[in-house]
Design an enzyme around this catalytic site. Structure first.
Site, PDB file in Angstrom:
ATOM      1  N   CYS A  14      77.219  10.234  69.798  1.00  0.00           N
ATOM      2  CA  CYS A  14      77.043   9.880  68.484  1.00  0.00           C
ATOM      3  C   CYS A  14      77.743   8.899  67.911  1.00  0.00           C
ATOM      4  O   CYS A  14      77.365   8.404  66.984  1.00  0.00           O
ATOM      5  CB  CYS A  14      76.957  11.324  67.543  1.00  0.00           C
ATOM      6  SG  CYS A  14      75.923  12.486  68.136  1.00  0.00           S
ATOM      7  N   HIS A  40      78.205   8.947  60.099  1.00  0.00           N
ATOM      8  CA  HIS A  40      77.531   9.446  61.086  1.00  0.00           C
ATOM      9  C   HIS A  40      76.881  10.759  60.477  1.00  0.00           C
ATOM     10  O   HIS A  40      77.464  11.626  59.932  1.00  0.00           O
ATOM     11  CB  HIS A  40      78.065   9.673  62.504  1.00  0.00           C
ATOM     12  CG  HIS A  40      77.259  10.779  63.224  1.00  0.00           C
ATOM     13  ND1 HIS A  40      75.800  10.574  63.582  1.00  0.00           N
ATOM     14  CD2 HIS A  40      77.655  12.078  63.734  1.00  0.00           C
ATOM     15  CE1 HIS A  40      75.542  11.629  64.303  1.00  0.00           C
ATOM     16  NE2 HIS A  40      76.473  12.411  64.591  1.00  0.00           N
ATOM     17  N   ASN A  98      70.058  14.575  62.259  1.00  0.00           N
ATOM     18  CA  ASN A  98      71.045  14.033  63.074  1.00  0.00           C
ATOM     19  C   ASN A  98      70.457  12.994  64.283  1.00  0.00           C
ATOM     20  O   ASN A  98      69.832  13.923  65.272  1.00  0.00           O
ATOM     21  CB  ASN A  98      72.088  15.089  63.554  1.00  0.00           C
ATOM     22  CG  ASN A  98      73.319  14.370  64.344  1.00  0.00           C
ATOM     23  OD1 ASN A  98      73.245  13.215  65.220  1.00  0.00           O
ATOM     24  ND2 ASN A  98      74.240  15.150  64.686  1.00  0.00           N
TER      25      ASN A  98
HETATM   26  O1  UT7 Z   1      76.622  14.881  65.938  1.00  0.00           O
HETATM   27  C1  UT7 Z   1      77.886  15.217  66.788  1.00  0.00           C
HETATM   28  C2  UT7 Z   1      78.800  15.973  65.934  1.00  0.00           C
HETATM   29  N1  UT7 Z   1      78.382  17.264  65.536  1.00  0.00           N
HETATM   30  C3  UT7 Z   1      79.050  17.701  64.595  1.00  0.00           C
HETATM   31  O2  UT7 Z   1      79.782  17.263  64.063  1.00  0.00           O
HETATM   32  C4  UT7 Z   1      78.723  19.015  64.004  1.00  0.00           C
HETATM   33  C5  UT7 Z   1      79.640  20.150  63.574  1.00  0.00           C
HETATM   34  N2  UT7 Z   1      79.133  21.430  63.483  1.00  0.00           N
HETATM   35  C6  UT7 Z   1      78.320  21.715  62.533  1.00  0.00           C
HETATM   36  O3  UT7 Z   1      77.682  20.792  61.815  1.00  0.00           O
HETATM   37  C7  UT7 Z   1      78.137  23.002  61.924  1.00  0.00           C
HETATM   38  O4  UT7 Z   1      78.943  23.703  62.842  1.00  0.00           O
HETATM   39  C8  UT7 Z   1      76.628  23.818  62.386  1.00  0.00           C
HETATM   40  C9  UT7 Z   1      75.854  23.015  61.409  1.00  0.00           C
HETATM   41  C10 UT7 Z   1      76.256  23.518  63.738  1.00  0.00           C
HETATM   42  C11 UT7 Z   1      76.692  25.308  62.102  1.00  0.00           C
HETATM   43  O5  UT7 Z   1      76.986  25.709  61.045  1.00  0.00           O
HETATM   44  P1  UT7 Z   1      78.382  26.701  60.601  1.00  0.00           P
HETATM   45  O6  UT7 Z   1      78.443  26.951  59.292  1.00  0.00           O
HETATM   46  O7  UT7 Z   1      79.317  26.142  61.618  1.00  0.00           O
HETATM   47  O8  UT7 Z   1      77.580  27.982  61.302  1.00  0.00           O
HETATM   48  P2  UT7 Z   1      78.147  29.027  62.671  1.00  0.00           P
HETATM   49  O9  UT7 Z   1      77.814  28.159  63.884  1.00  0.00           O
HETATM   50  O10 UT7 Z   1      79.504  29.112  62.557  1.00  0.00           O
HETATM   51  O11 UT7 Z   1      77.237  30.006  62.484  1.00  0.00           O
HETATM   52  C12 UT7 Z   1      77.293  31.107  61.483  1.00  0.00           C
HETATM   53  C13 UT7 Z   1      75.923  31.923  61.629  1.00  0.00           C
HETATM   54  C14 UT7 Z   1      75.728  32.552  62.888  1.00  0.00           C
HETATM   55  O12 UT7 Z   1      75.501  33.951  62.661  1.00  0.00           O
HETATM   56  P3  UT7 Z   1      76.788  34.813  62.681  1.00  0.00           P
HETATM   57  O13 UT7 Z   1      77.690  34.783  63.943  1.00  0.00           O
HETATM   58  O14 UT7 Z   1      77.644  34.794  61.575  1.00  0.00           O
HETATM   59  O15 UT7 Z   1      75.968  36.219  62.404  1.00  0.00           O
HETATM   60  C15 UT7 Z   1      75.086  31.801  63.661  1.00  0.00           C
HETATM   61  O16 UT7 Z   1      74.490  32.530  64.748  1.00  0.00           O
HETATM   62  O17 UT7 Z   1      74.782  31.293  61.504  1.00  0.00           O
HETATM   63  C16 UT7 Z   1      73.900  31.305  62.633  1.00  0.00           C
HETATM   64  N3  UT7 Z   1      73.136  30.355  62.859  1.00  0.00           N
HETATM   65  C17 UT7 Z   1      71.754  30.359  62.408  1.00  0.00           C
HETATM   66  N4  UT7 Z   1      71.163  31.132  61.282  1.00  0.00           N
HETATM   67  C18 UT7 Z   1      70.018  30.728  61.000  1.00  0.00           C
HETATM   68  C19 UT7 Z   1      73.225  29.365  63.546  1.00  0.00           C
HETATM   69  N5  UT7 Z   1      72.254  28.522  63.603  1.00  0.00           N
HETATM   70  C20 UT7 Z   1      71.178  29.155  62.852  1.00  0.00           C
HETATM   71  C21 UT7 Z   1      69.936  28.734  62.230  1.00  0.00           C
HETATM   72  N6  UT7 Z   1      69.280  29.465  61.354  1.00  0.00           N
HETATM   73  N7  UT7 Z   1      69.632  27.534  62.450  1.00  0.00           N
END
Ligand code: UT7
Length: 336
Positions: A115, A257, A287
């Site tokens: 990225c 980004h 993204n």
């Molecule tokens: O481009 C390269 C660089 N990339 C980045 O900088 C990305 C950085 N990270 C992020 O943008 C975020 O971490 C994400 C958008 C990927 C995820 O958001 P988050 O708030 O960090 O969520 P999480 O991974 O901590 O997941 C929270 C919950 C989980 O469920 P539990 O364990 O709390 O029950 C996930 O399983 O959300 C769940 N989850 C979803 N739920 C509904 C993960 N993806 C989804 C989804 N729909 N698509």
């Protein structure tokens, strides 16, 4: 490099997204996710995706052609492509792009920095110009990122999308509008596992002995990545602004980004750059990997939210880990 080495000056911009739009509602139908989760956690409402048969070079040629038109149609004498999704593992995709754009037997190669690819490409193109190896570089950043995504992995399938952006850089003077400031770059390979395609390279080939279980898809440990993204983009941005002899208050437009709307807000707040000065298109394109920044610049320039004279700060972060930042005063160019 001597003090009189030419500086890279932006003189053309173009962007392209494939026509197919996929909304959060479309994804709700195939994944255990919701429009509300995607919007609130990522800021994305829709994205563009390629259809089978379309490759990264197809996106890149469209964006590259638009950037060349924007730069008054003069040909480039080098092509650099930043991508994580080359058409084939070998050879590089850039020579094919140069040929399809009728640029002749110019130097052409790919840069791999996920990225942050556009900013790594910007430093590379600026280096070609400073070294006298090229006087007009077509820098394209393009990703058919959805070709790497596991359609069953809701944590990535709702985020990543396809697109391309391109700039033309010509040899010029550091005082000119469009002159690219020092490109600040960094990496931390000790954290390379946070964002990776585990299999298919020389370390874990497939198919082959010991290859199973095989994972050819892009995997991201989102929560851990998030923290590093904010820290590194903020740090690199401060360094790039200092190198330009600007204050953060001088920044008229931040083009970060487009990884996550919440990351963009936090980076903006940490840098004290108000929302009205932050460019954003994540809501409609998601993204798009390396393409993210130049696509954002192209769309913003076309819409007038980025205008001639704006002091622009660009920053990116992604797999590698790799990150960067750079400044430029936006030139008087028509977006292609
Ligand atoms: O481009 C390269 C660089 N990339 C980045 O900088 C990305 C950085 N990270 C992020 O943008 C975020 O971490 C994400 C958008 C990927 C995820 O958001 P988050 O708030 O960090 O969520 P999480 O991974 O901590 O997941 C929270 C919950 C989980 O469920 P539990 O364990 O709390 O029950 C996930 O399983 O959300 C769940 N989850 C979803 N739920 C509904 C993960 N993806 C989804 C989804 N729909 N698509």
């Amino acid at each position: 490099m001597s003090a009189s080495a030419p500086t890279a000056v932006i003189c053309g911009i173009g962007g392209y997204v494939p026509p197919r739009v996929v909304t959060n509602r479309d994804l709700e139908a195939v994944l255990d996710t919701s429009d509300t989760w995607i919007r609130t956690r990522t800021g994305i409402a829709a994205r563009h995706m390629i259809d089978p048969g379309t490759a990264t070079s197809d996106l890149a040629v469209e964006a590259g052609a638009r950037a060349l038109v924007s730069a008054d149609g003069a040909p480039a004498d080098a092509v650099v492509l930043a991508t994580t999704t080359p058409d084939r593992p070998c050879p590089a995709t850039s020579p094919e792009i140069a040929a399809r754009l009728n640029l002749g037997p110019v130097p052409a190669f790919d840069v791999s920095a996920v990225c942050s690819g556009f900013l790594y490409g910007l430093a590379t193109a600026a280096g070609l110009i400073a070294a006298g190896a090229a006087s007009r570089v077509l820098l394209i950043a393009a990703d058919a990122f959805t070709t790497l995504i596991d359609p069953a992995d809701r944590s990535t399938a709702v985020i990543f999308a396809d697109g391309a952006g391109a700039v033309v850089l010509r040899a010029g003077d550091p005082a000119e509008p469009g002159a690219v400031g020092r490109v600040v770059l960094g990496s931390d390979g000790a954290l390379g596992d946070l964002i990776q395609v585990p299999d298919g390279g020389s370390r874990r080939r497939f198919p082959g002995p010991g290859a199973a279980p095989c994972d050819p898809y892009f995997r991201m440990r989102g929560r851990e990545t998030y923290r590093h993204a904010v820290h590194r983009m903020t740090e690199a941005s401060r360094a790039a602004v200092a190198a330009a002899d600007w204050e953060l208050d001088d920044v008229d437009r931040l083009a970060a980004h487009q990884a996550n709307g919440r990351i963009l807000a936090t980076v903006g707040e940490e840098l004290n750059i108000p929302e009205g000065r932050r460019l954003a298109n994540i809501e409609r394109v998601g993204n798009t990997g390396a393409a993210s920044i130049p696509l954002l610049l192209a769309q913003s320039a076309a819409e007038g939210t980025l205008a001639a004279g704006h002091r622009l700060l660009m920053t990116a972060f992604g797999g590698g880990l790799a990150w960067g930042a750079a400044t430029a005063v936006w030139p008087d160019v028509k977006a292609g």
